[in-house]
Design an enzyme around this catalytic site. Structure first.
Site, mmCIF file in Angstrom:
data_model
loop_
_atom_site.group_PDB
_atom_site.id
_atom_site.type_symbol
_atom_site.label_atom_id
_atom_site.label_comp_id
_atom_site.label_asym_id
_atom_site.label_seq_id
_atom_site.Cartn_x
_atom_site.Cartn_y
_atom_site.Cartn_z
ATOM 1 N N TYR A 102 2.348 -0.231 7.965
ATOM 2 C CA TYR A 102 2.189 0.195 6.569
ATOM 3 C C TYR A 102 1.319 -0.825 5.842
ATOM 4 O O TYR A 102 1.481 -2.025 6.024
ATOM 5 C CB TYR A 102 3.559 0.267 5.883
ATOM 6 C CG TYR A 102 3.472 0.534 4.396
ATOM 7 C CD1 TYR A 102 3.427 1.835 3.918
ATOM 8 C CD2 TYR A 102 3.408 -0.520 3.478
ATOM 9 C CE1 TYR A 102 3.327 2.088 2.561
ATOM 10 C CE2 TYR A 102 3.299 -0.273 2.123
ATOM 11 C CZ TYR A 102 3.262 1.034 1.669
ATOM 12 O OH TYR A 102 3.153 1.283 0.325
ATOM 13 N N GLU A 190 -3.215 3.264 -0.369
ATOM 14 C CA GLU A 190 -2.136 3.137 0.630
ATOM 15 C C GLU A 190 -2.578 3.722 1.964
ATOM 16 O O GLU A 190 -3.175 4.802 2.007
ATOM 17 C CB GLU A 190 -0.904 3.876 0.122
ATOM 18 C CG GLU A 190 0.303 3.754 1.038
ATOM 19 C CD GLU A 190 1.473 4.601 0.547
ATOM 20 O OE1 GLU A 190 2.365 4.044 -0.119
ATOM 21 O OE2 GLU A 190 1.478 5.809 0.815
#
Ligand code: GDP
Ligand code: MN
Length: 380
Positions: A102, A190
């Site tokens: 992530y 992101e």
């Protein structure tokens, strides 16, 4: 302002952040054509909607033959994800996944800088990681004066990897993503998952970006990507009718006259452990036409279980408001319970008028709020 994954990945590619080849499609036939043009054995079909959690909603499917591409594309084009119908799918070469990471950069108001977040637990359950094991998400403040020099990006990359080849790759991705954010006035970028493939290369498999609305005037390129979300459309419609409306996602629809009273109403709902569905200021006067429009707006929201009308009669007299409400509810056909609290000039008269209607009438704001919360829980 949000953009779609395929748009964010085009920006990524322009900033040298590794992504797979992709083709945007509107029909299943286009997807089959895209499959042959990509000329790879395995592709992923991905719903393009301005919301997350597509994987869990069945909006992401792999396919390794034209038949499967067609069937899966048809399936995805037929669903709704969080109430949003899917009208576009992205066909992209599938990445071979060894591990999912992530990575994100957000504008952090507390430190007045960008905050870089990295985790070895990437993938579709990152919210759960953030909730139950927040220590597994590493956070690094990016000094706005220094930016992302090599020593910094390498140092932080060591939180995920030890192999120097991967350190260098991640280091480059961090620099590129930060540059992209700065140059486009993004408030969030992101990559989840950032994928490590079996041949040890990193690739952005998902991409999400949000931009600062107040900077769009100087970002003409980004501004062309604007597509209002379902909620933004509703907010605009409301504005055209003279309301100020913000969708909040809870179950108690609020109709209030005055912004301050609307804020206080939401606070009180929270205090009694309810969830306001929206902020709605219908403005000073409250004639029946306005109430009808406002009710229609609230009832469009399928999450709304109760409506709480909180009106302060100052210049408008409460008996006028009550008559307006009665007139309005002659035109509105709904089973949803409606709680009304009227206060101010001629309030007794106003409440008396509503006594024999199907509206739940409360004397005080906290009584009305508790009624609404209990009605939402079906314990009233
Ligand atoms: P989201 O659910 O909206 O966040 O969509 P993502 O693009 O992040 O995809 C969700 C999940 O689908 C990922 O975490 C992967 O596990 C899987 N997935 C997505 N793309 C690929 C791919 O190219 N190859 C493989 N093997 N899995 C993928
Ligand atoms: Mn994702």
């Amino acid at each position: 302002m949000k953009i779609h994954e395929y748009q964010a990945k085009e920006l990524f590619a322009a900033y040298d952040i590794p992504v797979k080849k992709q083709i945007l499609c509107h029909t299943a036939d286009e997807a089959v054509d895209a499959y042959s043009r990509l000329n790879v054995p395995l592709v992923v079909l991905k719903a393009q909607v301005l919301t997350g959690g597509r994987g869990k909603a069945g909006g992401i499917k792999l396919a390794d033959s034209p038949e499967k591409v067609k069937a899966n594309a048809e399936a995805i084009l037929g669903i709704k994800i969080k109430d949003i119908p899917v009208d576009r799918i992205l066909v992209t070469e599938a990445a071979d996944i060894k591990k999912e990471y992530y990575m994100s950069i957000v504008v952090d108001r507390n430190t007045k800088s960008a905050l870089l977040m990295l985790s070895s637990d990437g993938g579709i359950d990152i919210e759960e990681v953030a909730h139950s094991t927040p220590e597994r998400i590493y956070k690094f403040q990016i000094d706005p004066l220094l930016g992302t020099p090599d020593f910094f990006t390498r140092k932080v990359a060591f939180s995920l990897f030890t192999d120097i080849k991967l350190i260098n790759q991640l280091s480059h991705i961090i620099k590129s993503l930060y540059k992209l954010m700065l140059e486009t006035d993004a408030s969030l970028a992101e990559i989840n998952p950032l994928v490590l493939t079996p041949d040890d290369t990193l690739v952005a498999v998902d991409a999400k970006m949000t931009f600062d609305d107040n900077a769009l005037y100087r970002q003409p390129q980004i501004a062309t990507l604007f597509e209002p979300t379902v909620e933004e459309k509703k907010e605009k419609e409301a504005k055209a009718k003279g309301f100020s409306y913000v969708h909040l996602g809870g179950e108690i629809g609020c109709m209030v006259n005055g912004a301050g009273l609307a804020m206080a109403t939401m606070d009180l709902i929270k205090r009694y452990r309810g969830k306001p569905a929206n902020f709605l200021d219908i403005g000073g006067s409250s004639n029946s036409e306005k109430v009808v429009h406002a009710m229609k707006l609230l009832l469009q929201d399928s999450d709304v279980k109760v409506v709480l009308i909180n009106i302060f009669g100052g210049i408008t007299r409460c008996d006028d408001v009550a008559n307006g409400l009665l007139k309005a509810f002659e035109q509105i056909d709904t089973d949803i319970p409606v709680v009304v609290r009227l206060t101010g000039t001629n309030e007794e008269l106003g409440r008396a008028l509503l006594k024999d209607s199907k509206l739940y009438v409360a004397n005080t704001m906290s009584e009305a709020t508790r009624m609404a919360v209990n009605l939402a829980l079906k314990t009233y």
